[in-house]
Design a protein around this motif. Structure first.
Motif, PDB file in Angstrom:
ATOM      1  N   PHE A  22      -1.481  -0.366  -1.209  1.00 46.12           N
ATOM      2  CA  PHE A  22      -1.562   0.678  -0.178  1.00 46.12           C
ATOM      3  C   PHE A  22      -2.362   0.203   1.033  1.00 46.12           C
ATOM      4  CE2 PHE A  22       0.095   4.928  -0.675  1.00 46.12           C
ATOM      5  CZ  PHE A  22       0.585   4.930  -1.961  1.00 46.12           C
ATOM      6  N   ASP A  31      -0.666  -2.594   3.074  1.00 49.75           N
ATOM      7  CA  ASP A  31       0.446  -2.053   3.851  1.00 49.75           C
ATOM      8  C   ASP A  31      -0.088  -1.241   5.042  1.00 49.75           C
ATOM      9  OD1 ASP A  31       3.058  -1.482   4.475  1.00 49.75           O
ATOM     10  OD2 ASP A  31       3.326   0.012   2.900  1.00 49.75           O
ATOM     11  N   LEU A  32      -1.077  -0.404   4.783  1.00 52.07           N
ATOM     12  CA  LEU A  32      -1.647   0.414   5.856  1.00 52.07           C
ATOM     13  C   LEU A  32      -2.250  -0.457   6.956  1.00 52.07           C
ATOM     14  CD1 LEU A  32      -2.596   3.102   7.072  1.00 52.07           C
ATOM     15  CD2 LEU A  32      -4.604   2.985   5.601  1.00 52.07           C
ATOM     16  N   ASN A  79       0.175  10.256   5.954  1.00 57.09           N
ATOM     17  CA  ASN A  79       1.178   9.991   4.926  1.00 57.09           C
ATOM     18  C   ASN A  79       0.660   8.996   3.892  1.00 57.09           C
ATOM     19  OD1 ASN A  79       3.747   7.674   4.678  1.00 57.09           O
ATOM     20  ND2 ASN A  79       3.848   9.628   3.632  1.00 57.09           N
ATOM     21  N   PHE A  80       0.004   7.923   4.347  1.00 52.23           N
ATOM     22  CA  PHE A  80      -0.538   6.934   3.407  1.00 52.23           C
ATOM     23  C   PHE A  80      -1.584   7.551   2.489  1.00 52.23           C
ATOM     24  CE2 PHE A  80       0.556   2.474   3.492  1.00 52.23           C
ATOM     25  CZ  PHE A  80       1.401   2.386   4.571  1.00 52.23           C
ATOM     26  N   ASP A 110      -0.208  10.111  -0.025  1.00 53.18           N
ATOM     27  CA  ASP A 110       0.528   9.443  -1.088  1.00 53.18           C
ATOM     28  C   ASP A 110      -0.451   8.753  -2.048  1.00 53.18           C
ATOM     29  OD1 ASP A 110       2.724   8.522  -2.446  1.00 53.18           O
ATOM     30  OD2 ASP A 110       3.251   6.973  -1.013  1.00 53.18           O
TER      31      ASP A 110
END
Lengths: 335, 335, 335, 335, 335, 335
Positions: B283, B286-287, C282-283, C286
């Motif tokens: 996560f 990617d962020l 959103n990150f 999730d």
């Protein structure tokens, strides 16, 4: 047990008369305490042998003819009968004791290749001998001469559930692939036969640590977290690093063969095949696995007594397709 | 060249008056012989510096003010002017000579992090120091103490084209991720901070051999065939194998962090994250990559003089979405 | 009932001796008339409390100790025993009566947050207080000051079945997200913290009408036809329209935060995140949902007595992946 | 300009002799300063009228016959010639001046429906009149009586580029759909014709704010961030909330019609059609858009002089399929 | 059987009192020998009639009131009672005998269209008569005049399980589609109504050999291996080849209509619709099938006694969506 | 033309000196009138020969050395020079005349197999002779004895652009596949070799009417609307219907082989392979096509002078992957 009855394998039970008594040796794959609606305790088991697995119930665990001291992983001798419950075959066990050491061969307790493992191994080694590239030959020899690896390679299944899911399945699959690759390689002059065969022999070698086959076929935790592609690539890399003069470019190609053999990222290969040998390896591996699934399903239908006009069950390894056995369907008169 | 003009960077040319002369130092990324319709030979170049790349044309290669002896990879001093052709900026070069050794810093020729590399490296090491698990700390120290690895780690870009595609980009991305992971880890008690930080520091280390950054940013053949996930996992595995007492279970977890950090099979991870630390690493990685792409795009729009009411261009790293710069759009009066 | 037995919760039954009698208060989630093979009528129930749900059977509905007058939605006191049928736990009920008013707390009958709702609410309000943008602060205050909305916001679950599927789950999830956003926001200077927090607080507010939690957790018809994204956006829009000076551009951004927070069209967001705050929302949303699913699964495995070497069950919210509990697996000795 | 030449539309230029002079009125959609290789400044324009758009070049911006004072959004009169460059038609402009107010109709400058807008509007209102449900009739009347909305509804295109991308396109598409729905509704007794027609009339109403059509067809920032589904649903909801006795259940259905009309989540509908009227609306909307794309492509091929035996170009709105014009292909002799 | 009880259909059993005796005529769709846990033999049956299918058990096969001589495919008269087992309705049969010839109509034993087949057929022929193109009219007449084809066309179901899965379903679906096509065709002038209707009438004609409907609805082996698209195209091609002057281009179009009517490659059409008539056929076919599925589901919910506020079950043919019956939900008072 | 220069093929031009004159015979694939910016007319051509295609320009169409009377489809003799424009090779033609009949072989004008067609045909027939099944042998003989079919089968390309896109490509591909199938068949005893070979020989036979190869390789309209799978299946079905005693079951299998050979619905097969022979046909067909694409790409890179260390261009037929030529990369010294 008092009088000996006919010993039976699990696969035979499907066609066995319901209720008729049989004896058999089985591996205990699961053992659970349960209680009936009326609060009576019973045992829920899964028993297996080389022909399959079956749920079993012991409704009278207190019966003196039922051993107390057996656990998951033990081999037992059981007497009982089969019945169908909600369309699922089930065993009812009346007597059960631990098998004596030597009374039964452990390899009879798990599904096993129908080929002679010694012969398969000899075939594998003769393919290695046929290689001309000295580096690749040395790599393969070094790996297969390692007795721990060799022992596992001879025993490992090729999968937990799908194709070649039996002891010796890995070896059987690899030897079949070697033979096939040997037939296909000369058809395409741009293929390097030695690299292709090296890929065939090493592509699934990580399965010797991805899977365990002591009591049933299971994934190891290491296998779940790393996968046989990574495990196999690491084994190959470590060996190549130990060979003083192994050419670096050739090392990259060997690793690429292992990494890319699933052919698609979504099947777990971190790289797609980018050399002709890797492309062919992926095709042949996939073809051989699928043909084995077809053959297995045809055998299963034969055992279940399906008519030649009936399609098979849905086959998971073929996108849940149903198949038709060409030869049976056409029969004698039509062809 | 006779009179010195203002030295200019490639990124400045977008807002430079067309036709006005400038001087500049550039790295030759491509050099091709071409012929015009009227059969006159000319040179087609791609020139780069730390701010970008641009096509250039030399219409008079026979001119004595154009050096004969320069090749791809050389640094040159060029005088010319910019013009737009079919909406694409292009350079016309009138004079060109090889740069003298020492005349210009090579690191000025490729895009480079705007941070101080020494400081970033110190930050990285202080994160290592903060670890409590002695095995993980030893692993990281061993790797980062290797001078060859350390030199590459400080220089490598994080990608060829997408996020952090500049010298020092890998280090900049990792330090940003360490900081972020350090903020997030305490929020979830089930996370092992040490394992998470180890994953952050090692997840992209394979890029030091997947990419080359001598002349532009390119994939190596090894990088194309194996990928940075495999290269990084192998490097980590070799190091852990060299540490006498590294716990095998911990080794499996470290490798799993590297293997699974892309988060999806179709993104080239052979395994999906199966431990909380791997999930979080995926996560945050990617962020951070996406936020860098957002920041980069906002900078680019500012350079291009876009109005606050205009959306950005389509951003490849964000599924070709267009973005809106919140702060510019709202402006002072509205918020 | 004559003698009082130990009161028990549904989650405890998994480790309760089969057949042993217990007492308990339960919410009736389903009540059906059935007949046995031998044409005897019986009752099929689903009973729930704050720890879970279970099927129950009353084999003797004519027994005077079984109340006649209970229906779906009633709270009852029941005495019975647990047993396993086909691997599924089931309750056999021997006595049953309606609970007296006051005898039991209704909030004990549905799963509920383990946090103090008053404290969570205070945390939420303090985040609102921390905002600097007066328009956003007024918007949030206006909404949360509405006593109907506030009451629902404090009670609502965050989902029917997946993450935070318990009373107070919405509030718990939002407060966790606020804390996380508060940690992450300073790391990226281009983020507007106030807009991000506003998005966090409003993104799921439509769930207060998408779901009902009177008797179990259900979707309302309105919820099925419109979804919480649309319901929440409408609520926010109506409130902003009621504030005389709310800036139109800011209104568009707030609505965009709500609309895009699922991050993908196929997850039901009609728009993808196009501003940095929406991307980050959103990150984090999730990530927080997935981490809660991980934590929940680890708790479940602990209750089920799984060994540290066993992977968890397949987790629906994580693409049916199995997980490994890092800390348990490594244990004390290894780390 | 000295002598008046034949006035021409952009679509006519495709079949115009290259190099022959023409006059025409055009809307300036883009104006850019450029420089040639030889450092001569020139102007790069995109000019449009109701039949299309075209790139244009002014190689002599200093010529006194070229006005200085025109900008994007102005209407100009230009004299020039057409030529093909690299297979793309281009205009060369020799003279250019601002059009006088009143000299040309602004609606001639953008593509526009070929139908009479007054008549289309009357048809729309007669469909509203035909409704029996008083609530739905009141809802539609209230919306269409709003003069701002009505003005936009009559002008708006139905899309930026795909089907019905012209002034009045929205109205034309909706009237076509009303007619079609009116034909289909009686075929399925379970359909509520009034609800279906209401959905038809409101489904795309958000486009009046999602798009702007002042200078070319563009998305507004609000349109990009919220989309016409959300904008339309909000408009409908606000209106229904303003009607004192509008039934809540009916409101939910009307909103559901708007939200679900794209038929798939990945097409931006946050909900799939769950009532028969929404299902039919999605089908007919899709069919009508595709049939318009087919008709448009057939017209284009006719203009391009394609032979009846040739397939059309690839049609974006039909998955880049090529089509065959049945009637032309069969011709007279074959059918 | 001694005293006659009320004759009952399978669909009625859902609301029948459990345990109450009934009589009925049924088609035997499956017959299997089984054994209970206690080794008692019993019979497991699937019985069907025109309203559905149900599992049945005969616990006392040795009872003289149970016939010995019945097989799969026979029609029997049975007396028994219904009960629910694990939420699934089941029949317990106490008496059973073969039905006498003439005692019951075979068409009562399979689900059948509720329309008059003669009338449907007449409607179909009148559509054929309405065609103006003599070649297409001759083609259709030739096919429908073939008595074998006509007989099958009147009987065939349109599917095994999904929409129109009943005797006469194919004809009912085609006539519905003809009516719908007749309504839609005039709306789009570029459509050739004759070609569209020909496509409607022939698109599913291959189902007369893809399916068998002697004992239940099954796929034939030929149907599984070739599919109704190929079977239908071959039938049409053979007929067109037999007509001396059938225009070759028209033949290509007719075949294209059949081949492309599923609209997507992944739905088994080897070609996508490339002519307007094929595009419309695909839309209307899909719409009609889905609307039939909606109607069927609404009927089923009515039979099951669902409340107007409840959504339907998940509908397979609509991507497992749940639906809402608009008219019931709104009720009288709201609209 | 005055003095004869060296005749040249299009593929040679890539390495030809820019500006140097050459002569050559070419097929005119496209001829368009154009005008330069300065309104001078010129001709835009596409010329082809067996080695490729190239754009050509005639800047002086009025020159008496340029013939007036040539059209698309003619063979011409041209003199000119090559140059690169924007990285794309282009021909400038100075002289051009129609080729005399007999002056040049038409088959030299289109890419053509490098094998001897007569020999390939003989190989094909010998595979037919090797079949044991009399029905299949008769089917193949009947088809291949048809002189029209045979002539087309010998000439047809196997594709328009991808693999084997040259005259004789179909035959070359089929013979390669026969050889490969012959090697693989004995490896799997459950395969019927005769059925497999029949499938190989007939699977692509529809291409003889799907494609045209008079002037370049094009799809026919029939080919676009029906596809080679349908065309081939119809041809095979018609032939089997004409053989009095062809077994119906065998006919179904032959048709299934043709229908399913693309292996996936989304590749245009209306049925997936459901018999082992169809599964193998799909694998081998796919493998052979991909290996031909690999070989073709390696040849192209050799012609382009790529270094052994460079990857190839992206290969469309292999999902746009880049490849590495194993043998070149390893070179002599390493292996």
């Amino acid at each position: 047990m008092v009088g000996e009855l006919k010993d039976i394998y699990i696969a035979d039970l499907a066609s066995f008369d319901e209720g008729k008594l049989f004896d058999g040796y089985f591996l205990v794959l699961l053992k659970q305490q349960r209680t009936t609606k009326t609060n009576k305790p019973y045992l829920n088991l899964i028993l297996g042998d080389k022909t399959g697995q079956l749920e079993a119930r012991i409704w009278t665990p207190e019966d003196p003819r039922i051993a107390r001291d057996f656990e998951r992983g033990d081999i037992v001798k059981a007497r009982g009968s089969a019945s169908r419950f909600d369309d699922r075959l089930q065993m009812k066990v009346d007597q059960l004791r631990l098998a004596q050491p030597g009374e039964v061969d452990k390899t009879d307790m798990l599904p096993s290749t129908t080929y002679d493992v010694g012969q398969l191994w000899a075939q594998l080694l003769s393919f290695v001998t046929s290689l001309r590239n000295p580096d690749l030959k040395l790599l393969l020899t070094t790996i297969l001469d390692n007795s721990t690896i060799a022992a596992s390679y001879r025993e490992a299944p090729a999968a937990k559930q799908l194709h070649h899911a039996w002891l010796g399945g890995l070896l059987e699959h690899v030897v079949s692939l070697c033979t096939l690759a040997d037939r296909v390689a000369p058809h395409y002059p741009l293929l390097d036969r030695d690299l292709l065969l090296t890929g065939v022999i090493l592509h699934d070698i990580g399965k010797i640590r991805e899977l365990s086959w002591e009591v049933g076929f299971e994934y190891t935790v290491e296998g779940m977290l790393l996968g046989h592609i990574q495990i196999g690539a690491a084994l190959a890399e470590r060996t190549m690093d130990s060979l003083p003069a192994f050419p670096p470019k050739l090392k990259t190609l060997v690793l690429h063969m292992i990494l890319s053999h699933h052919g698609k990222l979504e099947f777990g290969s971190p790289k797609l095949p980018m050399i002709p040998e890797a492309l062919v390896l992926n095709f042949l591996d996939d073809l051989d696995a699928k043909m084995q699934a077809v053959a297995g399903e045809f055998d299963k239908c034969a055992r279940e007594g399906k008519s030649p006009d009936e399609l098979t069950n849905k086959v998971w390894a073929l996108d849940n397709r149903q198949l038709l056995n060409t030869k049976l369907w056409l029969g004698k008169s039509n062809v």
